[in-house]
Design a protein around this motif. Structure first.
Motif, mmCIF file in Angstrom:
data_model
loop_
_atom_site.group_PDB
_atom_site.id
_atom_site.type_symbol
_atom_site.label_atom_id
_atom_site.label_comp_id
_atom_site.label_asym_id
_atom_site.label_seq_id
_atom_site.Cartn_x
_atom_site.Cartn_y
_atom_site.Cartn_z
ATOM 1 N N LEU A 1 0.814 -1.218 0.000
ATOM 2 C CA LEU A 1 0.000 0.000 0.000
ATOM 3 C C LEU A 1 0.848 1.270 0.000
ATOM 4 N N GLY A 2 1.949 1.244 0.706
ATOM 5 C CA GLY A 2 2.829 2.415 0.734
ATOM 6 C C GLY A 2 2.141 3.660 1.263
ATOM 7 N N ASP A 3 1.372 3.497 2.324
ATOM 8 C CA ASP A 3 0.547 4.594 2.837
ATOM 9 C C ASP A 3 1.311 5.863 3.201
ATOM 10 N N CYS A 4 2.521 5.726 3.698
ATOM 11 C CA CYS A 4 3.247 6.931 4.136
ATOM 12 C C CYS A 4 4.123 7.509 3.028
ATOM 13 N N GLY A 5 4.077 6.904 1.863
ATOM 14 C CA GLY A 5 4.832 7.450 0.735
ATOM 15 C C GLY A 5 6.322 7.180 0.806
ATOM 16 N N GLY A 6 6.717 6.245 1.651
ATOM 17 C CA GLY A 6 8.135 5.884 1.701
ATOM 18 C C GLY A 6 8.876 6.507 2.875
ATOM 19 N N GLY A 7 8.139 6.936 3.874
ATOM 20 C CA GLY A 7 8.753 7.636 5.005
ATOM 21 C C GLY A 7 9.074 6.771 6.205
ATOM 22 N N SER B 1 9.822 -2.334 1.751
ATOM 23 C CA SER B 1 10.199 -2.248 0.333
ATOM 24 C C SER B 1 10.396 -0.813 -0.131
ATOM 25 N N CYS B 2 9.926 0.164 0.652
ATOM 26 C CA CYS B 2 10.185 1.564 0.279
ATOM 27 C C CYS B 2 11.642 1.933 0.505
ATOM 28 N N GLN B 3 12.357 1.086 1.239
ATOM 29 C CA GLN B 3 13.769 1.359 1.514
ATOM 30 C C GLN B 3 14.692 0.503 0.653
ATOM 31 N N ALA C 1 7.153 5.031 8.047
ATOM 32 C CA ALA C 1 6.208 5.307 9.127
ATOM 33 C C ALA C 1 4.993 4.395 9.148
ATOM 34 N N CYS C 2 4.805 3.567 8.127
ATOM 35 C CA CYS C 2 3.551 2.811 8.089
ATOM 36 C C CYS C 2 3.728 1.292 8.029
ATOM 37 N N ALA C 3 4.806 0.843 7.431
ATOM 38 C CA ALA C 3 5.079 -0.593 7.238
ATOM 39 C C ALA C 3 4.043 -1.288 6.346
ATOM 40 N N THR C 4 3.294 -0.528 5.572
ATOM 41 C CA THR C 4 2.361 -1.157 4.633
ATOM 42 C C THR C 4 3.079 -1.525 3.327
ATOM 43 N N CYS C 5 4.368 -1.611 3.409
ATOM 44 C CA CYS C 5 5.181 -2.026 2.252
ATOM 45 C C CYS C 5 6.101 -3.167 2.672
ATOM 46 N N HIS C 6 5.743 -3.812 3.793
ATOM 47 C CA HIS C 6 6.572 -4.846 4.415
ATOM 48 C C HIS C 6 6.703 -6.073 3.506
HETATM 49 S S1 FES Z 1 5.725 3.085 2.544
HETATM 50 FE FE1 FES Z 1 5.419 3.491 4.654
HETATM 51 S S2 FES Z 1 7.021 2.411 5.592
HETATM 52 FE FE2 FES Z 1 7.294 1.995 3.491
#
Ligand code: FES
Length: 109
Positions: free
Chosen positions: A40-46, A89-91, A48-53
């Motif tokens: 989902l990438g809810d926080c846009g890559g910050g 995955s945002c990292q 902060a959300c872990a919806t990209c785990h």
């Molecule tokens: S998109 Fe929110 S932690 Fe990766």
């Protein structure tokens, strides 16, 4: 710039093969743009959300590398779903060495 292929295994078991340019774009952004379920990438890559785990295939862990201290502090990453091969995955920046990478999308909460 080279094109690489990354395989993402969704929670329903479906394998999604993504072709992407290895230009430093994050795996999260690429997966989200292609509609991979569970990213989902809810926080846009910050961090902060872990919806990209995702869980990195053990054969790829060393190449992908460990999370940095900020990523490790992401609240959801210390929860039950966290494993030794967990990454946000945002990292994960897509680069040529990651051609063939395989990850599994972590279950949502
Ligand atoms: S998109 Fe929110 S932690 Fe990766």
């Amino acid at each position: 710039m080279s094109t690489i292929t990354v395989t993402m295994v969704q929670q329903d078991g479906k394998e999604v093969s993504l072709e992407a340019t290895a230009n430093g774009t994050s795996l999260m952004e690429t997966a989200k743009a292609r509609g991979v379920e569970g990213i989902l990438g809810d926080c846009g890559g910050g961090c902060a959300c872990a919806t990209c785990h995702v869980y990195v295939d053990p054969a790829w862990q060393e190449i992908v590398g460990p999370p940095d201290s900020i990523e490790e502090m992401t609240p959801d990453m210390v929860a039950d779903l966290c494993r030794s091969n967990s990454r946000l995955s945002c990292q994960i920046a897509l680069r040529p060495e990651l051609d063939g990478l395989k990850v599994t999308v972590a279950p949502g909460e």
